[in-house]
Design an enzyme around this catalytic site. Sequence first.
Site, PDB file in Angstrom:
ATOM      1  CG  ASP A 144      -3.097   3.463  -2.197  1.00  0.00           C
ATOM      2  OD1 ASP A 144      -4.060   2.696  -2.059  1.00  0.00           O
ATOM      3  OD2 ASP A 144      -2.499   4.008  -1.258  1.00  0.00           O
ATOM      4  CD  GLU A 145      -5.799  -1.573  -1.092  1.00  0.00           C
ATOM      5  OE1 GLU A 145      -5.453  -2.457  -0.279  1.00  0.00           O
ATOM      6  OE2 GLU A 145      -6.802  -0.867  -0.940  1.00  0.00           O
ATOM      7  CG  ASP A 203      -1.982   1.060   1.184  1.00  0.00           C
ATOM      8  OD1 ASP A 203      -3.169   0.692   1.137  1.00  0.00           O
ATOM      9  OD2 ASP A 203      -1.631   2.256   1.189  1.00  0.00           O
TER      10      ASP A 203
HETATM   11  P1  TTP Z   1      -5.380   5.170   1.279  1.00  0.00           P
HETATM   12  O1  TTP Z   1      -4.412   4.068   1.012  1.00  0.00           O
HETATM   13  O2  TTP Z   1      -6.554   4.912   2.154  1.00  0.00           O
HETATM   14  O3  TTP Z   1      -4.633   6.382   1.923  1.00  0.00           O
HETATM   15  P2  TTP Z   1      -3.218   6.976   1.658  1.00  0.00           P
HETATM   16  O4  TTP Z   1      -2.448   6.207   0.651  1.00  0.00           O
HETATM   17  O5  TTP Z   1      -3.411   8.424   1.342  1.00  0.00           O
HETATM   18  O6  TTP Z   1      -2.548   6.900   3.077  1.00  0.00           O
HETATM   19  P3  TTP Z   1      -1.912   5.663   3.822  1.00  0.00           P
HETATM   20  O7  TTP Z   1      -0.485   6.044   4.000  1.00  0.00           O
HETATM   21  O8  TTP Z   1      -2.663   5.578   5.110  1.00  0.00           O
HETATM   22  O9  TTP Z   1      -2.096   4.472   2.934  1.00  0.00           O
HETATM   23  O10 TTP Z   1      -5.928   5.770  -0.082  1.00  0.00           O
HETATM   24  C1  TTP Z   1      -5.124   5.910  -1.241  1.00  0.00           C
HETATM   25  C2  TTP Z   1      -5.462   7.184  -2.003  1.00  0.00           C
HETATM   26  O11 TTP Z   1      -6.841   7.206  -2.330  1.00  0.00           O
HETATM   27  C3  TTP Z   1      -5.221   8.450  -1.200  1.00  0.00           C
HETATM   28  O12 TTP Z   1      -3.924   8.994  -1.368  1.00  0.00           O
HETATM   29  C4  TTP Z   1      -6.265   9.393  -1.678  1.00  0.00           C
HETATM   30  C5  TTP Z   1      -7.358   8.524  -2.210  1.00  0.00           C
HETATM   31  N1  TTP Z   1      -8.511   8.559  -1.307  1.00  0.00           N
HETATM   32  C6  TTP Z   1      -9.614   9.317  -1.645  1.00  0.00           C
HETATM   33  O13 TTP Z   1      -9.613   9.943  -2.708  1.00  0.00           O
HETATM   34  N2  TTP Z   1     -10.691   9.354  -0.788  1.00  0.00           N
HETATM   35  C7  TTP Z   1     -10.698   8.667   0.400  1.00  0.00           C
HETATM   36  O14 TTP Z   1     -11.686   8.723   1.140  1.00  0.00           O
HETATM   37  C8  TTP Z   1      -9.557   7.875   0.736  1.00  0.00           C
HETATM   38  C9  TTP Z   1      -9.523   7.082   2.020  1.00  0.00           C
HETATM   39  C10 TTP Z   1      -8.500   7.848  -0.137  1.00  0.00           C
HETATM   40 MG    MG Z   2      -2.198   4.129   0.819  1.00  0.00          MG
END
Ligand code: TTP
Ligand code: MG
Length: 362
Positions: free
Chosen positions: A107-108, A9
């Site tokens: 992103d994962e 992730d």
């Molecule tokens: P996430 O993996 O939930 O968050 P992240 O990568 O920003 O942070 P983390 O380090 O905790 O993994 O989500 C991935 C991307 O998806 C994030 O950068 C922005 C987008 N996103 C949205 O657009 N709306 C949302 O509600 C969430 C949770 C994420």
């Molecule tokens: Mg993330």
Amino acid sequence: MAHIIIHVDLDCFYASVEKRDNPAYEGKPLVVGADPKGGAGRGVVLTASYEARKFGIRSGMPISRAYRACPAAIYVRPDFPRYIEASRRVMAILKPVSPGFQPGGLDEAYIDVTGQCPTFDAAGNLAVAIKKQVREAVGITCSVGIGPTKSLAKIATDIHKPDGITTITPETIEQVTGRLDIDAIPGIGKKTRQYYVDKGLQTVGDLYRKPLPDLVFLLGNRAAKWLYDTVHGIERSVVHERRGRKSISKERTFSEDISDYETITTKLHGLNARLHDAIREKGIFYKTVTLKIRFEGFETFMRSMSAARAMQDEAHAFAMVSAMLGPFKQNNKKVRLVGIKLSNLEGKSSSRQRTITDFLTA
Ligand code: TTP
Ligand code: MG
């Protein structure tokens, strides 16, 4: 046999891409989302850098609230094409690791490395290599979780974020996850969390230690079985294996039927260029080039030519397309659609696989 699943992730993904491209943002609270307009803005936070999270700023929060929490943060609008591009490059690194590869959004991704890694330790080494490659090739960090199931791998990822690696083996489930709040389990949100807490299930350990019949009594059959399997590492869903791609194609329908072959040729040139961008990025080679052409009235033709060896040659492919297009010019019909397909694909994944095997045995 137990599986070994790697979950990757990206850390504060959109914010990481912004930091990579604007070094001045480094080390600062950064919020990607709507314009805060001095606190009067509408819309939400898409993501916040870890510095901004210290102020309580979270994804999904109204931007006005984020602004009140930290007016000094840097606020930027999202630029999705750059995020998509970064995501593609990350996935191009992850995909060749194993045929068991399943992206989950931008992103994962899950990778089933049971066939690549004989032990959880080996998977840990692979995770180090993956993180290094992502950092060097894409310029952002990610966190990695390793577990016997997809759910446990995903839970593991969140334990050391950002830039961490966490392993949960079948033997260490309780030790590693026992103290986590039950909302660490994917699928448990705010509301369901409260429901479980009211039933005395506050932590993953509380769940882990309850025998299945007790959980059934508390939660009903379905929820009990789901949670029991999840925390005991009993696999409920496997990493979806994508069957190898057979072809890659692009086509274009004209807004009105046209007979101008210069325009048609230009369009095919563009389609060919975009296809080659895609295959270069994916490391795919092809032998066969197919031209598809549809005339007014839906009459459709396909013409194919093959090269002797797998290639990745934009000019050569376009020469083939032009040659196949030639004879159609004579029939004086208006064209509705043109397309190009590349097939008989060969990937470079074998060489990538070898690198990783070398790494593991080194
Ligand atoms: P996430 O993996 O939930 O968050 P992240 O990568 O920003 O942070 P983390 O380090 O905790 O993994 O989500 C991935 C991307 O998806 C994030 O950068 C922005 C987008 N996103 C949205 O657009 N709306 C949302 O509600 C969430 C949770 C994420
Ligand atoms: Mg993330």
